[in-house]
Design an enzyme around this catalytic site. Structure first.
Site, PDB file in Angstrom:
ATOM      1  N   LYS A   1       0.845  -1.206   0.000  1.00  0.00           N
ATOM      2  CA  LYS A   1       0.000   0.000   0.000  1.00  0.00           C
ATOM      3  C   LYS A   1       0.876   1.251   0.000  1.00  0.00           C
ATOM      4  O   LYS A   1       0.634   2.196  -0.762  1.00  0.00           O
ATOM      5  CB  LYS A   1      -0.882   0.002   1.234  1.00  0.00           C
ATOM      6  CG  LYS A   1      -1.490   1.348   1.591  1.00  0.00           C
ATOM      7  CD  LYS A   1      -2.302   1.334   2.858  1.00  0.00           C
ATOM      8  CE  LYS A   1      -1.518   1.511   4.111  1.00  0.00           C
ATOM      9  NZ  LYS A   1      -1.236   2.900   4.520  1.00  0.00           N
ATOM     10  N   ASN A   2       1.938   1.246   0.800  1.00  0.00           N
ATOM     11  CA  ASN A   2       2.749   2.468   0.963  1.00  0.00           C
ATOM     12  C   ASN A   2       3.752   2.683  -0.154  1.00  0.00           C
ATOM     13  O   ASN A   2       4.449   3.693  -0.183  1.00  0.00           O
ATOM     14  CB  ASN A   2       3.441   2.465   2.326  1.00  0.00           C
ATOM     15  CG  ASN A   2       2.442   2.678   3.455  1.00  0.00           C
ATOM     16  OD1 ASN A   2       1.276   3.013   3.205  1.00  0.00           O
ATOM     17  ND2 ASN A   2       2.870   2.445   4.680  1.00  0.00           N
TER      18      ASN A   2
ATOM     19  N   ARG B   1      -4.478  10.868   5.043  1.00  0.00           N
ATOM     20  CA  ARG B   1      -3.541  11.974   5.085  1.00  0.00           C
ATOM     21  C   ARG B   1      -2.421  11.816   4.059  1.00  0.00           C
ATOM     22  O   ARG B   1      -1.739  12.762   3.709  1.00  0.00           O
ATOM     23  CB  ARG B   1      -2.977  12.158   6.459  1.00  0.00           C
ATOM     24  CG  ARG B   1      -2.236  10.963   7.014  1.00  0.00           C
ATOM     25  CD  ARG B   1      -1.568  11.331   8.256  1.00  0.00           C
ATOM     26  NE  ARG B   1      -0.808  12.533   8.085  1.00  0.00           N
ATOM     27  CZ  ARG B   1       0.351  12.584   7.435  1.00  0.00           C
ATOM     28  NH1 ARG B   1       0.822  11.512   6.865  1.00  0.00           N
ATOM     29  NH2 ARG B   1       0.999  13.720   7.341  1.00  0.00           N
TER      30      ARG B   1
ATOM     31  N   CYS C   1      -4.089  12.285  13.023  1.00  0.00           N
ATOM     32  CA  CYS C   1      -4.836  11.031  13.011  1.00  0.00           C
ATOM     33  C   CYS C   1      -4.603  10.373  14.373  1.00  0.00           C
ATOM     34  O   CYS C   1      -3.962  10.946  15.253  1.00  0.00           O
ATOM     35  CB  CYS C   1      -4.365  10.140  11.867  1.00  0.00           C
ATOM     36  SG  CYS C   1      -2.721   9.493  12.138  1.00  0.00           S
TER      37      CYS C   1
ATOM     38  N   ARG D   1       1.021  14.333  12.812  1.00  0.00           N
ATOM     39  CA  ARG D   1       1.312  14.107  11.384  1.00  0.00           C
ATOM     40  C   ARG D   1       1.513  15.430  10.620  1.00  0.00           C
ATOM     41  O   ARG D   1       0.842  15.717   9.649  1.00  0.00           O
ATOM     42  CB  ARG D   1       0.215  13.264  10.733  1.00  0.00           C
ATOM     43  CG  ARG D   1      -0.184  12.018  11.479  1.00  0.00           C
ATOM     44  CD  ARG D   1       0.941  11.006  11.691  1.00  0.00           C
ATOM     45  NE  ARG D   1       1.401  10.405  10.461  1.00  0.00           N
ATOM     46  CZ  ARG D   1       0.824   9.365   9.871  1.00  0.00           C
ATOM     47  NH1 ARG D   1      -0.276   8.871  10.364  1.00  0.00           N
ATOM     48  NH2 ARG D   1       1.324   8.856   8.768  1.00  0.00           N
TER      49      ARG D   1
ATOM     50  N   ILE E   1       3.190  18.322   8.124  1.00  0.00           N
ATOM     51  CA  ILE E   1       3.888  18.213   6.832  1.00  0.00           C
ATOM     52  C   ILE E   1       4.801  19.425   6.624  1.00  0.00           C
ATOM     53  O   ILE E   1       5.082  19.828   5.496  1.00  0.00           O
ATOM     54  CB  ILE E   1       2.899  18.061   5.658  1.00  0.00           C
ATOM     55  CG1 ILE E   1       1.912  19.231   5.598  1.00  0.00           C
ATOM     56  CG2 ILE E   1       2.159  16.744   5.724  1.00  0.00           C
ATOM     57  CD1 ILE E   1       1.124  19.245   4.286  1.00  0.00           C
TER      58      ILE E   1
ATOM     59  N   LEU F   1       7.933  19.655   6.861  1.00  0.00           N
ATOM     60  CA  LEU F   1       9.168  19.335   6.117  1.00  0.00           C
ATOM     61  C   LEU F   1       8.889  19.293   4.607  1.00  0.00           C
ATOM     62  O   LEU F   1       9.735  19.678   3.801  1.00  0.00           O
ATOM     63  CB  LEU F   1       9.758  18.011   6.601  1.00  0.00           C
ATOM     64  CG  LEU F   1      10.119  17.967   8.093  1.00  0.00           C
ATOM     65  CD1 LEU F   1      10.627  16.586   8.487  1.00  0.00           C
ATOM     66  CD2 LEU F   1      11.146  19.031   8.442  1.00  0.00           C
TER      67      LEU F   1
ATOM     68  N   ASP G   1       5.549   0.514  12.016  1.00  0.00           N
ATOM     69  CA  ASP G   1       4.305  -0.113  11.544  1.00  0.00           C
ATOM     70  C   ASP G   1       4.182  -1.564  11.987  1.00  0.00           C
ATOM     71  O   ASP G   1       3.153  -2.193  11.737  1.00  0.00           O
ATOM     72  CB  ASP G   1       4.225  -0.054  10.018  1.00  0.00           C
ATOM     73  CG  ASP G   1       3.983   1.363   9.537  1.00  0.00           C
ATOM     74  OD1 ASP G   1       4.064   1.607   8.321  1.00  0.00           O
ATOM     75  OD2 ASP G   1       3.747   2.244  10.384  1.00  0.00           O
TER      76      ASP G   1
ATOM     77  N   ARG H   1      -8.342  -0.467   5.444  1.00  0.00           N
ATOM     78  CA  ARG H   1      -7.594   0.573   4.733  1.00  0.00           C
ATOM     79  C   ARG H   1      -6.293   0.025   4.155  1.00  0.00           C
ATOM     80  O   ARG H   1      -5.800   0.506   3.144  1.00  0.00           O
ATOM     81  CB  ARG H   1      -7.252   1.733   5.680  1.00  0.00           C
ATOM     82  CG  ARG H   1      -8.428   2.554   6.111  1.00  0.00           C
ATOM     83  CD  ARG H   1      -7.985   3.805   6.827  1.00  0.00           C
ATOM     84  NE  ARG H   1      -6.931   4.496   6.083  1.00  0.00           N
ATOM     85  CZ  ARG H   1      -6.319   5.592   6.529  1.00  0.00           C
ATOM     86  NH1 ARG H   1      -6.624   6.094   7.705  1.00  0.00           N
ATOM     87  NH2 ARG H   1      -5.386   6.189   5.816  1.00  0.00           N
TER      88      ARG H   1
HETATM   89  C1  EPZ Z   1       4.795   6.888   6.350  1.00  0.00           C
HETATM   90  O1  EPZ Z   1       4.056   7.908   6.970  1.00  0.00           O
HETATM   91  C2  EPZ Z   1       3.856   5.693   6.272  1.00  0.00           C
HETATM   92  N1  EPZ Z   1       2.696   6.047   5.455  1.00  0.00           N
HETATM   93  C3  EPZ Z   1       3.414   5.295   7.676  1.00  0.00           C
HETATM   94  O2  EPZ Z   1       2.614   4.120   7.556  1.00  0.00           O
HETATM   95  C4  EPZ Z   1       4.649   4.964   8.503  1.00  0.00           C
HETATM   96  O3  EPZ Z   1       4.246   4.671   9.822  1.00  0.00           O
HETATM   97  C5  EPZ Z   1       5.610   6.159   8.500  1.00  0.00           C
HETATM   98  O4  EPZ Z   1       5.924   6.535   7.148  1.00  0.00           O
HETATM   99  C6  EPZ Z   1       6.912   5.852   9.226  1.00  0.00           C
HETATM  100  O5  EPZ Z   1       7.533   4.755   8.638  1.00  0.00           O
HETATM  101  C7  EPZ Z   1       2.805   6.041   4.116  1.00  0.00           C
HETATM  102  O6  EPZ Z   1       3.862   5.780   3.559  1.00  0.00           O
HETATM  103  C8  EPZ Z   1       1.571   6.394   3.334  1.00  0.00           C
HETATM  104  P1  EPZ Z   1       6.933  10.212   8.333  1.00  0.00           P
HETATM  105  P2  EPZ Z   1       4.632   9.417   6.961  1.00  0.00           P
HETATM  106  O7  EPZ Z   1       6.791  11.480   7.558  1.00  0.00           O
HETATM  107  O8  EPZ Z   1       5.469   9.636   5.783  1.00  0.00           O
HETATM  108  C9  EPZ Z   1       7.403  13.619  11.571  1.00  0.00           C
HETATM  109  C10 EPZ Z   1       0.787   2.728   7.942  1.00  0.00           C
HETATM  110  O9  EPZ Z   1       0.484   2.160   8.994  1.00  0.00           O
HETATM  111  N2  EPZ Z   1       7.205  14.568  10.462  1.00  0.00           N
HETATM  112  O10 EPZ Z   1       8.058   9.306   7.985  1.00  0.00           O
HETATM  113  O11 EPZ Z   1       3.502  10.335   7.221  1.00  0.00           O
HETATM  114  C11 EPZ Z   1       6.160  12.787  11.856  1.00  0.00           C
HETATM  115  O12 EPZ Z   1       5.283  13.475  12.715  1.00  0.00           O
HETATM  116  C12 EPZ Z   1       1.236   4.168   7.976  1.00  0.00           C
HETATM  117  O13 EPZ Z   1       0.799   2.192   6.814  1.00  0.00           O
HETATM  118  C13 EPZ Z   1       7.341  15.929  10.714  1.00  0.00           C
HETATM  119  O14 EPZ Z   1       7.600  16.348  11.841  1.00  0.00           O
HETATM  120  O15 EPZ Z   1       5.570   9.410   8.246  1.00  0.00           O
HETATM  121  C14 EPZ Z   1       6.749  11.543  12.491  1.00  0.00           C
HETATM  122  O16 EPZ Z   1       6.973  11.808  13.873  1.00  0.00           O
HETATM  123  C15 EPZ Z   1       1.031   4.786   9.349  1.00  0.00           C
HETATM  124  N3  EPZ Z   1       7.160  16.814   9.684  1.00  0.00           N
HETATM  125  C16 EPZ Z   1       8.095  11.376  11.791  1.00  0.00           C
HETATM  126  O17 EPZ Z   1       8.372  12.653  11.195  1.00  0.00           O
HETATM  127  C17 EPZ Z   1       6.877  16.392   8.402  1.00  0.00           C
HETATM  128  O18 EPZ Z   1       6.746  17.246   7.502  1.00  0.00           O
HETATM  129  C18 EPZ Z   1       8.089  10.321  10.685  1.00  0.00           C
HETATM  130  O19 EPZ Z   1       6.940  10.571   9.882  1.00  0.00           O
HETATM  131  C19 EPZ Z   1       6.755  14.996   8.169  1.00  0.00           C
HETATM  132  C20 EPZ Z   1       6.941  14.113   9.211  1.00  0.00           C
END
Ligand code: EPZ
Length: 438
Positions: A22-23, A96, A120, A125, A127, A129, A313, A405
């Site tokens: 999915k990801n 998201r 969520c 969550r 964005i 960055l 995950d 999902r």
């Molecule tokens: C991806 O989410 C995955 N989703 C998530 O899977 C997964 O848990 C996560 O990566 C970590 O591996 C998809 O790929 C669709 P991050 P993502 O940006 O990209 C912080 C599932 O169960 N952050 O790597 O949203 C954030 O808050 C889902 O399939 C910022 O601060 O996660 C977190 O603490 C759940 N600012 C950390 O970074 C930003 O702009 C890592 O988040 C972006 C992120």
């Protein structure tokens, strides 16, 4: 709302097939925005998030088939005309990861209007960055009534400019979103402190097949030479490493003998290593992993890290296993601030878990009892199913839409290897006796 009814006690035996990731599918589908040509993606999982992404792309003007019936694990997307480059809140609020269209939309059309995803169950969550990286590439981004308004240089008429971007934190979709922005930018973009997840590498391989020039995907530093345009491609995405890991734990927790087939073992290193530390027998072949009971399960701590560390995950699923191990397991969640929603539900089934900040302490082994439990997010839902597979009696899991999902035909796959699990729709929940405490 659908429920699952699970009767515990059966060891899982046989072979279970893994679906597409999915990801990986979500960013790869968003990549269709970058070209006027048709993109054909194979090995797409039939899960709700994919359907949501199809609706999102279609709402922007893309030609994409809707509904699983016409897309047996395949999707054809053609964004020859993006008449309405807006990611509307009604869709974004349900997924998201829709923020993944932000970079491609600006790169392709010079503008984007994307609803802020909001938080969520597992965390805020943000964005920020994504936004900071796009601004470094010359985009102007403002917030307007819950939407991000983004324009490329020259009021949306110019191309994004290559830049040197160092991520303050490792972000998977942030890396993916900005990678898709950079492939059509003017000049070279260098990203540092990138996510190294296989889903990033999968997207980069697709973009290369579309004509992008990318080096270093899968490492912390990615270098992109922008090109004028990209062309269509046909691409098969990776198998889902988190679904595979979930099934490995299902085999381990039930003391079964389960062959998880059609996976990519090299993406499962941290999970396999941890299961072996718990005393589980693992046999790895080219595209499958076999898990068998090795006798009593032993406690072993986990600390979630970015890839190739132990995946966040898989944290909830491993915690279910930890309730069946002898000893104390310390679970540390380093990635998200609120990813212990499964704890109180596991404790309602008889587990002995305490939480302090980002650390949960699991005291095993405890006999789990069936109960009426509530799913809260995708991986917490999987954790509760795993617990129910070994609980005494019949567990009712409510709100399984969370699980739908990201897991394709979850109950059918598990039933195919001996699990006593069935889905009950609205009719069941309306007719249910008043014993349900909810
Ligand atoms: C991806 O989410 C995955 N989703 C998530 O899977 C997964 O848990 C996560 O990566 C970590 O591996 C998809 O790929 C669709 P991050 P993502 O940006 O990209 C912080 C599932 O169960 N952050 O790597 O949203 C954030 O808050 C889902 O399939 C910022 O601060 O996660 C977190 O603490 C759940 N600012 C950390 O970074 C930003 O702009 C890592 O988040 C972006 C992120």
């Amino acid at each position: 709302m659908d429920k699952f009814v699970v009767r515990g006690g059966n060891p899982l035996l046989g072979t279970i097939k893994v679906s597409g990731a999915k990801n990986s599918a979500l960013p790869c589908m968003a990549a269709a925005i970058l070209t006027e040509d048709e993109l054909i993606l194979e090995n797409i999982p039939q899960v709700q998030d994919i359907e949501t992404e199809r609706k999102l792309l279609s709402s922007m003007g893309a030609e994409v088939e809707l509904g699983y019936g016409r897309a047996q694990h395949r999707t054809h997307i053609k964004c020859s005309l993006l008449s309405d480059p807006i990611a509307k809140y009604e869709i974004v609020k349900t997924m998201r990861a829709s923020s993944l269209v932000l970079g491609p939309l600006i790169a392709r059309t010079g503008m984007a209007r994307v609803a802020m995803p909001g938080g969520c169950a597992i965390g805020g969550r943000p964005i920020d960055l994504h936004i900071r990286g796009l601004e470094a590439m010359g985009a102007t981004i403002t917030q307007d009534h819950g939407y991000l308004e983004a324009r490329s240089p020259n009021h949306g008429n110019g191309r994004l400019r290559g830049a040197h971007i160092l991520f303050d934190k490792i972000t998977v979709t942030g890396t993916e979103d900005l990678l898709m922005a950079a492939v059509l930018a003017e000049g070279e973009t260098v990203f540092e402190n990138c996510a190294r997840e296989p889903e990033v590498t999968d997207l980069a391989a697709l973009l290369a097949a579309m004509g992008a020039r990318i080096e270093g995907a899968g490492t912390s530093t990615i270098r992109v030479q922008g090109v004028e345009r990209l062309h269509g491609a046909r691409y098969r995405i990776n198998p889902d490493r988190i679904e595979a890991g979930t099934f490995l734990i299902a085999g381990a927790i039930t003391g079964g003998d389960l062959n998880v087939d059609g996976c990519e073992p090299k993406h499962l290193g941290a999970v396999i290593s941890k299961l072996e530390q718990c005393g589980v027998k693992i046999d790895v072949s080219e595209s499958s992993v076999r898990v068998r009971s090795g006798g009593e399960l032993k406690a072993s701590n986990i600390s979630t890290e970015e890839y190739p560390g132990f995946p966040t995950d898989m944290q909830a699923q491993f915690m279910a296993l930890a309730t069946q191990t002898e000893g104390t397991t310390i679970v540390t969640e380093n990635i998200f601030e609120n990813r212990f929603m499964h704890v109180q539900e596991l404790n309602r089934m008889g587990a002995n878990i305490s939480v302090s900040g980002r650390t949960a302490t699991v005291t095993g082994r405890t006999r789990l009892q069936s109960a009426a439990v509530m799913c809260s997010d995708l991986r917490a839902s999987a954790s509760l199913v795993l617990a129910a597979l070994v609980a005494d009696g019949e567990t009712i899991l409510d709100r399984v839409y969370h699980l739908d999902r990201g897991y394709e035909n979850f109950e059918d796959k598990l039933r195919g290897v001996g699990a006593q699990i069935r889905r009950m729709g609205e009719v069941f929940s309306k007719n249910r006796r008043a014993t349900d405490p909810r």
